[in-house]
Design a protein around this motif. Structure first.
Motif, mmCIF file in Angstrom:
data_model
loop_
_atom_site.group_PDB
_atom_site.id
_atom_site.type_symbol
_atom_site.label_atom_id
_atom_site.label_comp_id
_atom_site.label_asym_id
_atom_site.label_seq_id
_atom_site.Cartn_x
_atom_site.Cartn_y
_atom_site.Cartn_z
ATOM 1 N N ARG A 1 0.847 8.951 -5.904
ATOM 2 C CA ARG A 1 0.324 10.314 -5.779
ATOM 3 C C ARG A 1 0.813 10.972 -4.498
ATOM 4 N NH1 ARG A 1 -4.455 7.923 -7.549
ATOM 5 N NH2 ARG A 1 -5.190 7.859 -5.395
ATOM 6 N N ASP A 2 0.804 10.218 -3.399
ATOM 7 C CA ASP A 2 1.286 10.754 -2.123
ATOM 8 C C ASP A 2 2.752 11.141 -2.215
ATOM 9 O OD1 ASP A 2 -1.245 10.309 -1.146
ATOM 10 O OD2 ASP A 2 -0.696 8.542 0.040
ATOM 11 N N GLU A 3 3.548 10.305 -2.896
ATOM 12 C CA GLU A 3 4.969 10.605 -3.051
ATOM 13 C C GLU A 3 5.164 11.869 -3.896
ATOM 14 O OE1 GLU A 3 8.969 8.190 -4.181
ATOM 15 O OE2 GLU A 3 7.329 8.061 -5.609
ATOM 16 N N GLU B 1 0.815 -1.206 0.000
ATOM 17 C CA GLU B 1 0.000 0.000 0.000
ATOM 18 C C GLU B 1 0.856 1.266 0.000
ATOM 19 O OE1 GLU B 1 -2.647 -0.399 3.296
ATOM 20 O OE2 GLU B 1 -4.061 -1.607 2.147
ATOM 21 N N THR B 2 2.080 1.183 0.475
ATOM 22 C CA THR B 2 2.952 2.356 0.545
ATOM 23 C C THR B 2 4.076 2.315 -0.477
ATOM 24 O OG1 THR B 2 4.266 1.276 2.274
ATOM 25 C CG2 THR B 2 2.473 2.715 2.994
ATOM 26 N N ASP B 3 4.107 1.302 -1.314
ATOM 27 C CA ASP B 3 5.133 1.189 -2.347
ATOM 28 C C ASP B 3 4.642 1.889 -3.614
ATOM 29 O OD1 ASP B 3 6.937 0.454 -4.330
ATOM 30 O OD2 ASP B 3 7.162 -1.585 -3.567
ATOM 31 N N PRO B 4 5.316 2.988 -4.021
ATOM 32 C CA PRO B 4 4.859 3.734 -5.195
ATOM 33 C C PRO B 4 4.827 2.914 -6.481
ATOM 34 C CG PRO B 4 6.498 4.995 -3.986
ATOM 35 C CD PRO B 4 6.451 3.626 -3.376
ATOM 36 N N ALA B 5 5.615 1.872 -6.552
ATOM 37 C CA ALA B 5 5.619 1.035 -7.753
ATOM 38 C C ALA B 5 4.391 0.137 -7.825
ATOM 39 C CB ALA B 5 6.884 0.175 -7.783
ATOM 40 N N LEU B 6 3.734 -0.077 -6.679
ATOM 41 C CA LEU B 6 2.596 -0.994 -6.646
ATOM 42 C C LEU B 6 1.259 -0.318 -6.370
ATOM 43 C CD1 LEU B 6 4.284 -3.833 -4.583
ATOM 44 C CD2 LEU B 6 3.926 -3.755 -7.039
ATOM 45 N N SER B 7 1.284 0.922 -5.893
ATOM 46 C CA SER B 7 0.050 1.588 -5.505
ATOM 47 C C SER B 7 -0.015 2.975 -6.128
ATOM 48 C CB SER B 7 -0.014 1.697 -3.970
ATOM 49 O OG SER B 7 -1.042 2.570 -3.575
ATOM 50 N N SER B 8 -1.104 3.253 -6.850
ATOM 51 C CA SER B 8 -1.251 4.579 -7.449
ATOM 52 C C SER B 8 -1.446 5.633 -6.370
ATOM 53 C CB SER B 8 -2.412 4.587 -8.446
ATOM 54 O OG SER B 8 -3.619 4.244 -7.800
ATOM 55 N N ARG B 9 -2.120 5.276 -5.281
ATOM 56 C CA ARG B 9 -2.289 6.222 -4.176
ATOM 57 C C ARG B 9 -0.945 6.575 -3.556
ATOM 58 N NH1 ARG B 9 -4.793 3.616 0.289
ATOM 59 N NH2 ARG B 9 -2.822 3.757 1.355
ATOM 60 N N GLU C 1 6.863 15.313 -2.656
ATOM 61 C CA GLU C 1 7.996 15.854 -3.397
ATOM 62 C C GLU C 1 7.708 17.278 -3.874
ATOM 63 O OE1 GLU C 1 10.562 14.833 -7.436
ATOM 64 O OE2 GLU C 1 9.201 13.336 -6.612
ATOM 65 N N ASN C 2 6.481 17.530 -4.322
ATOM 66 C CA ASN C 2 6.086 18.858 -4.769
ATOM 67 C C ASN C 2 6.154 19.855 -3.607
ATOM 68 O OD1 ASN C 2 5.083 20.981 -6.242
ATOM 69 N ND2 ASN C 2 3.024 20.136 -6.467
ATOM 70 N N ALA C 3 5.664 19.459 -2.434
ATOM 71 C CA ALA C 3 5.703 20.336 -1.259
ATOM 72 C C ALA C 3 7.146 20.652 -0.864
ATOM 73 C CB ALA C 3 4.948 19.694 -0.106
ATOM 74 N N GLU C 4 8.015 19.621 -0.899
ATOM 75 C CA GLU C 4 9.425 19.838 -0.559
ATOM 76 C C GLU C 4 10.082 20.809 -1.539
ATOM 77 O OE1 GLU C 4 11.301 16.024 -0.441
ATOM 78 O OE2 GLU C 4 10.289 15.436 1.414
ATOM 79 N N LEU C 5 9.791 20.676 -2.832
ATOM 80 C CA LEU C 5 10.366 21.572 -3.827
ATOM 81 C C LEU C 5 9.862 23.007 -3.656
ATOM 82 C CD1 LEU C 5 10.299 19.274 -6.984
ATOM 83 C CD2 LEU C 5 12.314 20.043 -5.723
#
Length: 112
Positions: A81-83, A70-78, A87-91
């Motif tokens: 999106r969270d990642e 559920e938290t692996d970006p390669a396996l979960s679209s959610r 990343e956008n907020a950090e930038l």
């Protein structure tokens, strides 16, 4: 006595369990297979590989506290999106800090 009367019954006939029943039981209860491979040379450990395999339904895995997919970006679209949101907020924060250091520089670059 004939030859066929002495042969054992094939698996699945008369036992009441078929592949679907076995699979349903394994997924419902879960099964763990574990093993280690070690390569030594003159009592010096060169390589250790630990293998762990868990076969269970998603519900049973969650019940056991396993939900890494559920938290692996390669396996979960959610998770992806969270990642991207993080990343956008950090930038944006980084850009704001840079603009604070040199407040007039960003405005000078934008004006032709």
């Amino acid at each position: 006595m004939t030859m066929s009367s002495r042969m054992p019954e094939p698996y699945g006939q008369g036992s009441g369990a078929n592949l679907a029943d076995i699979l349903e039981r394994v997924l419902d209860k879960g099964i763990v297979i574990a093993g280690d491979i070690r390569i030594n040379l003159l009592d010096i450990e060169l390589l250790t590989i630990k293998l762990r395999l868990i076969v269970a339904s998603v519900d049973k895995a969650k019940e056991m506290g396993i939900d890494w997919w559920e938290t692996d970006p390669a396996l979960s679209s959610r998770a992806r999106r969270d990642e991207l949101t993080r990343e956008n907020a950090e930038l944006r924060e980084r850009l704001a800090r840079l603009e604070e250091l040199e407040p007039g520089r960003a405005e000078k670059k934008e004006a032709p």
